[in-house]
Design a protein around this motif. Sequence first.
Motif, PDB file in Angstrom:
ATOM      1  N   PHE A  77       3.032  71.036 -40.801  1.00 16.46           N
ATOM      2  CA  PHE A  77       2.043  71.998 -41.289  1.00 16.46           C
ATOM      3  C   PHE A  77       0.772  71.292 -41.754  1.00 16.46           C
ATOM      4  O   PHE A  77      -0.344  71.694 -41.397  1.00 16.46           O
ATOM      5  N   LEU A  78       0.929  70.237 -42.552  1.00 18.31           N
ATOM      6  CA  LEU A  78      -0.248  69.522 -43.052  1.00 18.31           C
ATOM      7  C   LEU A  78      -1.027  68.881 -41.908  1.00 18.31           C
ATOM      8  O   LEU A  78      -2.255  68.819 -41.956  1.00 18.31           O
ATOM      9  N   GLY A  79      -0.344  68.431 -40.870  1.00 18.22           N
ATOM     10  CA  GLY A  79      -1.026  67.901 -39.693  1.00 18.22           C
ATOM     11  C   GLY A  79      -1.847  68.975 -38.987  1.00 18.22           C
ATOM     12  O   GLY A  79      -2.993  68.738 -38.589  1.00 18.22           O
ATOM     13  N   LYS A  80      -1.272  70.170 -38.846  1.00 18.04           N
ATOM     14  CA  LYS A  80      -1.999  71.289 -38.224  1.00 18.04           C
ATOM     15  C   LYS A  80      -3.176  71.718 -39.099  1.00 18.04           C
ATOM     16  O   LYS A  80      -4.252  72.041 -38.584  1.00 18.04           O
ATOM     17  N   LEU A  81      -2.956  71.727 -40.397  1.00 15.97           N
ATOM     18  CA  LEU A  81      -4.041  72.094 -41.318  1.00 15.97           C
ATOM     19  C   LEU A  81      -5.167  71.086 -41.229  1.00 15.97           C
ATOM     20  O   LEU A  81      -6.349  71.464 -41.183  1.00 15.97           O
ATOM     21  N   SER A  82      -4.837  69.820 -41.165  1.00 13.93           N
ATOM     22  CA  SER A  82      -5.858  68.770 -41.025  1.00 13.93           C
ATOM     23  C   SER A  82      -6.663  68.975 -39.752  1.00 13.93           C
ATOM     24  O   SER A  82      -7.895  68.894 -39.767  1.00 13.93           O
ATOM     25  N   ALA A  83      -5.983  69.250 -38.654  1.00 12.17           N
ATOM     26  CA  ALA A  83      -6.685  69.483 -37.378  1.00 12.17           C
ATOM     27  C   ALA A  83      -7.571  70.735 -37.465  1.00 12.17           C
ATOM     28  O   ALA A  83      -8.707  70.727 -36.956  1.00 12.17           O
ATOM     29  N   ALA A  84      -7.080  71.767 -38.111  1.00  9.96           N
ATOM     30  CA  ALA A  84      -7.871  72.999 -38.252  1.00  9.96           C
ATOM     31  C   ALA A  84      -9.124  72.761 -39.089  1.00  9.96           C
ATOM     32  O   ALA A  84     -10.213  73.253 -38.757  1.00  9.96           O
ATOM     33  N   LEU A  85      -8.984  71.995 -40.160  1.00 13.94           N
ATOM     34  CA  LEU A  85     -10.146  71.690 -40.997  1.00 13.94           C
ATOM     35  C   LEU A  85     -11.125  70.766 -40.269  1.00 13.94           C
ATOM     36  O   LEU A  85     -12.348  70.947 -40.399  1.00 13.94           O
ATOM     37  N   ALA A  86     -10.631  69.820 -39.529  1.00 10.44           N
ATOM     38  CA  ALA A  86     -11.507  68.921 -38.770  1.00 10.44           C
ATOM     39  C   ALA A  86     -12.284  69.697 -37.718  1.00 10.44           C
ATOM     40  O   ALA A  86     -13.466  69.384 -37.447  1.00 10.44           O
ATOM     41  N   ALA A  87     -11.669  70.697 -37.131  1.00  8.10           N
ATOM     42  CA  ALA A  87     -12.337  71.501 -36.099  1.00  8.10           C
ATOM     43  C   ALA A  87     -13.454  72.364 -36.667  1.00  8.10           C
ATOM     44  O   ALA A  87     -14.328  72.809 -35.932  1.00  8.10           O
ATOM     45  N   ARG A  88     -13.448  72.565 -37.951  1.00  9.32           N
ATOM     46  CA  ARG A  88     -14.482  73.398 -38.580  1.00  9.32           C
ATOM     47  C   ARG A  88     -15.709  72.607 -38.994  1.00  9.32           C
ATOM     48  O   ARG A  88     -16.589  73.132 -39.647  1.00  9.32           O
ATOM     49  N   ALA A  89     -15.763  71.353 -38.614  1.00 11.29           N
ATOM     50  CA  ALA A  89     -16.913  70.514 -38.978  1.00 11.29           C
ATOM     51  C   ALA A  89     -18.168  70.968 -38.275  1.00 11.29           C
ATOM     52  O   ALA A  89     -18.163  71.509 -37.217  1.00 11.29           O
TER      53      ALA A  89
END
Length: 89
Positions: A77-89
């Motif tokens: 989950f934290l890995g997916k959350l990290s990817a989701a936040l990175a994509a919002r840059a």
Amino acid sequence: MGMDNWKGHVNGILYGIQFDRALDDAVVTRVADGVVGGLYPGDRAETLDALTQALRYPGPLNDQVEAPHSEESIRAFLGKLSAALAARA
């Protein structure tokens, strides 16, 4: 960021998901929206840094907040959350 700092971010996230039965994409989106919207301490970049450090940490991440999820599902989950936040840059 020291362990106390990243651990606090992760604990805040775990607290927010402790009643979710499944850590699916809807939960990832909800938490990412919350981070970007200021519902969690720190901004997107600070949270990304905390997640990066947490995912590198070899010890348990779910040792202070009682969440019904396994260590493996929390890390995923934290890995997916990290990817989701990175994509919002």
